[in-house]
Design a protein around this motif. Structure first.
Motif, PDB file in Angstrom:
ATOM      1  N   ILE A 120       0.944  -1.289   0.031  1.00  0.00           N
ATOM      2  CA  ILE A 120      -0.005   0.095  -0.013  1.00  0.00           C
ATOM      3  C   ILE A 120       0.683   1.237   0.035  1.00  0.00           C
ATOM      4  N   ALA A 121       2.001   1.146   0.829  1.00  0.00           N
ATOM      5  CA  ALA A 121       2.740   2.403   0.864  1.00  0.00           C
ATOM      6  C   ALA A 121       3.596   2.656  -0.513  1.00  0.00           C
ATOM      7  N   GLU A 122       4.003   1.643  -1.320  1.00  0.00           N
ATOM      8  CA  GLU A 122       4.480   1.584  -2.546  1.00  0.00           C
ATOM      9  C   GLU A 122       3.533   2.252  -3.374  1.00  0.00           C
ATOM     10  N   ILE A 123       2.371   2.021  -3.414  1.00  0.00           N
ATOM     11  CA  ILE A 123       1.137   2.527  -4.356  1.00  0.00           C
ATOM     12  C   ILE A 123       0.976   3.920  -4.068  1.00  0.00           C
ATOM     13  N   GLN A 124       1.033   4.367  -2.757  1.00  0.00           N
ATOM     14  CA  GLN A 124       0.957   5.626  -2.297  1.00  0.00           C
ATOM     15  C   GLN A 124       2.030   6.589  -2.674  1.00  0.00           C
ATOM     16  N   SER A 125       3.291   5.903  -2.825  1.00  0.00           N
ATOM     17  CA  SER A 125       4.282   7.027  -3.599  1.00  0.00           C
ATOM     18  C   SER A 125       4.119   7.290  -4.903  1.00  0.00           C
ATOM     19  N   PHE A 126       3.032   6.378  -5.718  1.00  0.00           N
ATOM     20  CA  PHE A 126       2.641   7.063  -7.025  1.00  0.00           C
ATOM     21  C   PHE A 126       1.720   8.035  -6.981  1.00  0.00           C
ATOM     22  N   PHE A 127       1.191   8.276  -5.792  1.00  0.00           N
ATOM     23  CA  PHE A 127      -0.078   9.170  -6.002  1.00  0.00           C
ATOM     24  C   PHE A 127       0.276  10.726  -6.361  1.00  0.00           C
ATOM     25  N   PRO A 128       1.465  11.204  -6.026  1.00  0.00           N
ATOM     26  CA  PRO A 128       1.864  12.631  -6.738  1.00  0.00           C
ATOM     27  C   PRO A 128       1.638  12.844  -8.190  1.00  0.00           C
ATOM     28  N   THR A 129       2.020  11.672  -8.718  1.00  0.00           N
ATOM     29  CA  THR A 129       2.384  11.775 -10.243  1.00  0.00           C
ATOM     30  C   THR A 129       0.804  11.622 -10.662  1.00  0.00           C
ATOM     31  N   LEU A 130       0.113  10.732 -10.148  1.00  0.00           N
ATOM     32  CA  LEU A 130      -1.394  10.323 -10.471  1.00  0.00           C
ATOM     33  C   LEU A 130      -2.015  11.807 -10.246  1.00  0.00           C
ATOM     34  N   ARG A 131      -1.908  12.503  -9.241  1.00  0.00           N
ATOM     35  CA  ARG A 131      -2.495  13.824  -9.097  1.00  0.00           C
ATOM     36  C   ARG A 131      -2.223  14.966  -9.831  1.00  0.00           C
ATOM     37  N   SER A 132      -1.086  14.686 -10.510  1.00  0.00           N
ATOM     38  CA  SER A 132      -0.593  15.752 -11.126  1.00  0.00           C
ATOM     39  C   SER A 132      -1.008  15.474 -12.842  1.00  0.00           C
ATOM     40  N   ASP A 133      -0.877  16.369 -13.468  1.00  0.00           N
ATOM     41  CA  ASP A 133      -1.278  16.289 -15.003  1.00  0.00           C
ATOM     42  C   ASP A 133      -0.236  16.278 -15.874  1.00  0.00           C
ATOM     43  N   ASP A 134       0.751  15.286 -15.372  1.00  0.00           N
ATOM     44  CA  ASP A 134       2.246  15.391 -16.203  1.00  0.00           C
ATOM     45  C   ASP A 134       2.385  13.814 -16.451  1.00  0.00           C
ATOM     46  N   LEU A 135       1.755  13.815 -17.747  1.00  0.00           N
ATOM     47  CA  LEU A 135       1.684  12.500 -18.616  1.00  0.00           C
ATOM     48  C   LEU A 135       2.909  11.880 -18.890  1.00  0.00           C
ATOM     49  N   GLU A 136       4.174  12.669 -19.192  1.00  0.00           N
ATOM     50  CA  GLU A 136       5.382  12.170 -19.211  1.00  0.00           C
ATOM     51  C   GLU A 136       5.859  11.463 -18.057  1.00  0.00           C
ATOM     52  N   ALA A 137       5.702  11.968 -16.832  1.00  0.00           N
ATOM     53  CA  ALA A 137       5.964  11.353 -15.799  1.00  0.00           C
ATOM     54  C   ALA A 137       5.048  10.128 -15.431  1.00  0.00           C
TER      55      ALA A 137
END
Length: 205
Positions: A120-137
């Motif tokens: 769960i903590a690993e998945i949470q580490s991706f949340f900043p990318t998912l909440r951004s609009d940075d498609l390349e990231a």
């Protein structure tokens, strides 16, 4: 107001039967919501579909699954972390478990539960990318994110299976039918996890 005294650490096998039953009930509900809502879009894509799907659409699938996890019994949308924490905060003693009108504080120490917590903590580490609009990231992490999400579904399986084993043992090997119970496997069949070479994964990521 007096401070809450931390509970003594317990393993899942040490739980009294009534507490074990409630833990199983809540874990079943949480796992069903994760499978039906938290990973639904991504889990139902084949490898070929995942590779060919437009990245913008794929980005939207991940965001819908992980950031807008539908938890209809609560009447609102929450993210996957909130969904998990409603269960796990009771296992760690952050919040009390309500059992027969009494508040009970637990402090569960368990290897399979800890494995799920780390996932769960690993998945949470991706949340900043998912909440951004940075498609390349997003494109840089999409394969690793998918593997992590799928592994969460696999990690939940041994935890649930072992809890049911403890319940069966407590009943002397005979498990009476419970009309109110909806078996988890009636919701979704989860395959055993494939053997994944961690070295190959790091190279692909």
């Amino acid at each position: 107001m007096s401070a809450v005294v931390p509970a003594e650490p317990q393993t899942l096998a040490q739980l009294p039967f009534k507490v074990l039953e409630e833990v199983i009930r809540q874990l079943r509900s949480t796992r069903n919501d994760i499978i039906r809502y938290g990973v639904w879009n991504i889990r139902n894509l084949t490898d070929e579909e995942f590779n060919r799907l437009d990245d913008r659409k794929l980005f939207g699938y991940f965001r819908q699954d992980l950031l807008e996890t539908r938890f209809l019994s609560k009447g609102r949308r929450i993210d996957l972390i909130q969904l998990w924490k409603w269960f796990d905060d009771q296992m760690s003693g952050t919040e009390p478990m309500l059992l027969e009108g009494e508040e009970l504080f637990l402090n569960i120490q368990d290897k399979d539960l800890e494995k799920v917590r780390k996932r769960i903590a690993e998945i949470q580490s991706f949340f900043p990318t998912l909440r951004s609009d940075d498609l390349e990231a997003f494109k840089r992490v999409k394969y690793k994110l998918r593997r992590t999400v799928m592994r969460l579904t696999y990690d939940l399986h041994p935890l649930f299976t072992r809890l049911e084993k403890y319940r069966k043992n407590a009943l002397g090997g005979a498990v009476p039918p419970r009309p109110e119970r909806v078996p988890l496997e009636a919701v979704v069949e989860i395959p055993e996890p494939p053997v994944i070479d961690e070295h190959d994964e790091d190279v692909q990521a």
